[in-house]
Design an enzyme around this catalytic site. Structure first.
Site, short mmCIF file in Angstrom:
data_model
loop_
_atom_site.label_atom_id
_atom_site.label_comp_id
_atom_site.label_asym_id
_atom_site.label_seq_id
_atom_site.Cartn_x
_atom_site.Cartn_y
_atom_site.Cartn_z
N LYS A 80 -6.84 62.86 38.82
CA LYS A 80 -7.77 61.89 38.24
C LYS A 80 -8.64 61.21 39.30
O LYS A 80 -9.76 60.80 39.02
CB LYS A 80 -7.00 60.82 37.46
CG LYS A 80 -6.17 61.31 36.30
CD LYS A 80 -7.03 61.77 35.15
CE LYS A 80 -6.32 61.88 33.82
NZ LYS A 80 -5.05 62.58 33.79
N GLU A 104 -10.25 54.23 29.57
CA GLU A 104 -9.10 54.41 28.69
C GLU A 104 -8.04 55.14 29.49
O GLU A 104 -8.36 55.81 30.47
CB GLU A 104 -9.49 55.24 27.46
CG GLU A 104 -9.43 56.76 27.68
CD GLU A 104 -10.39 57.30 28.74
OE1 GLU A 104 -11.42 56.65 29.00
OE2 GLU A 104 -10.11 58.39 29.30
N SER A 145 -0.92 69.16 38.60
CA SER A 145 -1.95 68.13 38.42
C SER A 145 -1.50 66.74 38.88
O SER A 145 -2.34 65.91 39.20
CB SER A 145 -2.38 68.08 36.96
OG SER A 145 -1.26 67.93 36.11
C1 LIG Z 1 -4.22 62.96 32.71
C2 LIG Z 1 -3.35 64.00 33.20
C3 LIG Z 1 -3.37 65.30 32.66
C4 LIG Z 1 -4.19 65.69 31.47
O1 LIG Z 1 -5.56 65.48 31.57
P1 LIG Z 1 -6.58 66.67 31.78
O2 LIG Z 1 -7.90 66.02 31.62
O3 LIG Z 1 -6.30 67.69 30.73
O4 LIG Z 1 -6.37 67.21 33.14
C5 LIG Z 1 -2.59 66.27 33.25
N1 LIG Z 1 -1.78 65.99 34.30
C6 LIG Z 1 -1.72 64.76 34.82
C7 LIG Z 1 -0.80 64.52 35.96
C8 LIG Z 1 -2.49 63.73 34.30
O5 LIG Z 1 -2.41 62.51 34.83
#
Ligand SMILES: *Cc1c(COP(=O)(O)O)cnc(C)c1O
Length: 391
Positions: free
Chosen positions: A85, A107, A374
């Site tokens: 993010k 949000e 992620s």
């Molecule tokens: C927010 C988040 C996601 C999902 O959001 P995407 O916009 O689909 O990437 C996935 N993994 C983590 C660690 C997140 O914080």
């Protein structure tokens, strides 16, 4: 508008008249910024020297041995803030400053975007307010505390299912009455144009780095690239590095909750139908009357009844395919990665890992599977211990 913001039949701008000028101003600023060498130099400086890019590409040797495929992890969990993010939040905060905005709203579902927004606001000296569903505030408490420590105000959202969908509604409502002073920092590659294109632009560094790192290490490309799908930003970020490599199979992993046969899950691409939500046309989980369904996933960051329009498009052209993993598969992968590699993944990312495990035992056996890790999973530990798995 310079562009209609459509990906095939998906995307566009479906908002109240009062938001049109703000979206046009944002598109104008974005189009300028992405060609502006001074803006880009500042953005890259923050990515490298503040946020810690490039993130490592790690070959998980122990998991590879257990699963029978070559498992590679793109370590966005090591990015400052603990998830991908930050790439987007820093970009949009710089853009907000360039537009002269004095207030940021955001949000958040899992709280990771709220934390990234709060960090960026603190760094650039812009007041930040975050909308978060009450249910999510409970299950992601460490991130609520983090946002407050960083100086952001967190507004609990108590309507509907009290998760991400309602938080976006509240943020959009705020924006309608504050567009002159306020930038709405949307956290994923969804919403009205230019958000999907802009968030993708700020996330494509993931795929760009991953492709280069992989080719240097292997003198080849991965056979599969996997990412979890909430709104779709980490997935489009890593996929975009491989759009010109048709031999690389791109797979998005959605949350199946307790199973696709249950009433509530988040498998939008597999089970959704076209509709409009949050300013875009995309696929939606809805009933026969067009009422948006409550979604459920153990991973708060994946709990969203729609998806970024580009994924709906990539699915329709066959450039990417979409599958689902259940809560219990994700928890299994959460524990397995922790124990075999000493890396605690976010429950969101654990969905992609869980599918990698399934893939390794069939078509993916002996192949190179690259997974976008992620985010990191400390935020989920209490939830895993309380609800599911006594350690
Ligand atoms: C927010 C988040 C996601 C999902 O959001 P995407 O916009 O689909 O990437 C996935 N993994 C983590 C660690 C997140 O914080």
């Amino acid at each position: 508008m310079k562009s209609t913001g459509f990906f095939g039949g998906f995307g566009g701008v479906y908002v109240p008249e009062t938001l049109m000028p703000a979206l046009e101003e944002l598109e104008e600023a974005f189009l300028q910024a992405k060609e502006d060498s001074v803006f880009l130099a500042k953005y890259n400086d923050l990515l490298h020297n503040y946020a810690g890019r490039p993130t490592p590409l790690y070959r998980a040797a122990n998991l590879s041995q257990r699963w029978g495929a070559n498992i590679w992890l793109k370590r966005e969990d090591l990015l400052h803030g603990g998830a991908h993010k930050t790439n987007n939040a820093l970009g949009q905060a710089l853009l907000a400053r360039a537009m002269g905005k004095t207030r940021l709203i955001a949000e958040t579902g899992a709280g990771q975007h709220g934390v990234a927004a709060a960090m960026s606001g603190a760094l650039l000296g812009i007041k930040t307010e975050v909308y978060m569903g009450e249910v999510d505030m409970l299950r992601q408490q460490p991130n609520v505390l983090r946002m407050r420590l960083l100086g952001a105000e967190v507004h609990p959202v108590t309507t509907g299912g009290r998760t991400l969908k309602e938080a976006i509604n509240e943020a959009l409502r705020d924006w309608v009455s504050s567009v002159r002073t306020t930038h709405y920092m949307l956290g994923t590659a969804a919403g009205p144009h230019p958000f999907p294109a802009m968030v993708k632009f700020f996330q494509q560094i993931i795929g760009c780095e991953a492709r280069e790192q992989f080719s240097q290490r292997c003198a080849c490309l991965p056979d599969y690239v996997l990412a979890c799908i909430g709104g779709g930003s980490n997935a489009v970020g890593i996929f975009s590095g491989f759009f010109n490599d048709p031999q690389v199979k791109l797979i998005g992993v959605e949350p199946a909750g307790k199973g696709l046969e249950t009433e509530h899950h988040g498998a939008v691409l597999q089970k959704g139908s076209p509709g409009c939500l949050h300013g875009m046309k995309s696929l939606l989980l809805q009933d026969g009357d067009g009422q948006v369904l409550e979604t459920y996933s153990i991973a708060a960051g994946l709990d969203y009844p729609s998806v970024g329009p580009e994924h709906a498009y990539l699915q329709s052209t066959g450039q990417a395919s979409y599958v689902a993993a259940t809560d219990s598969e994700a928890i299994g992968a959460y524990v397995e990665l922790s124990r075999s590699e000493g890396i605690i993944p976010a429950l969101e990312s654990a969905h992609a890992l869980a599918y990698a495990k399934r893939l390794s035992s069939c078509a993916g056996h002996g192949k190179h599977i690259l997974i976008n890790l992620s985010g990191r999973g400390d935020k989920d530990l209490q939830q895993v211990i309380d609800n599911v798995q006594p350690l």
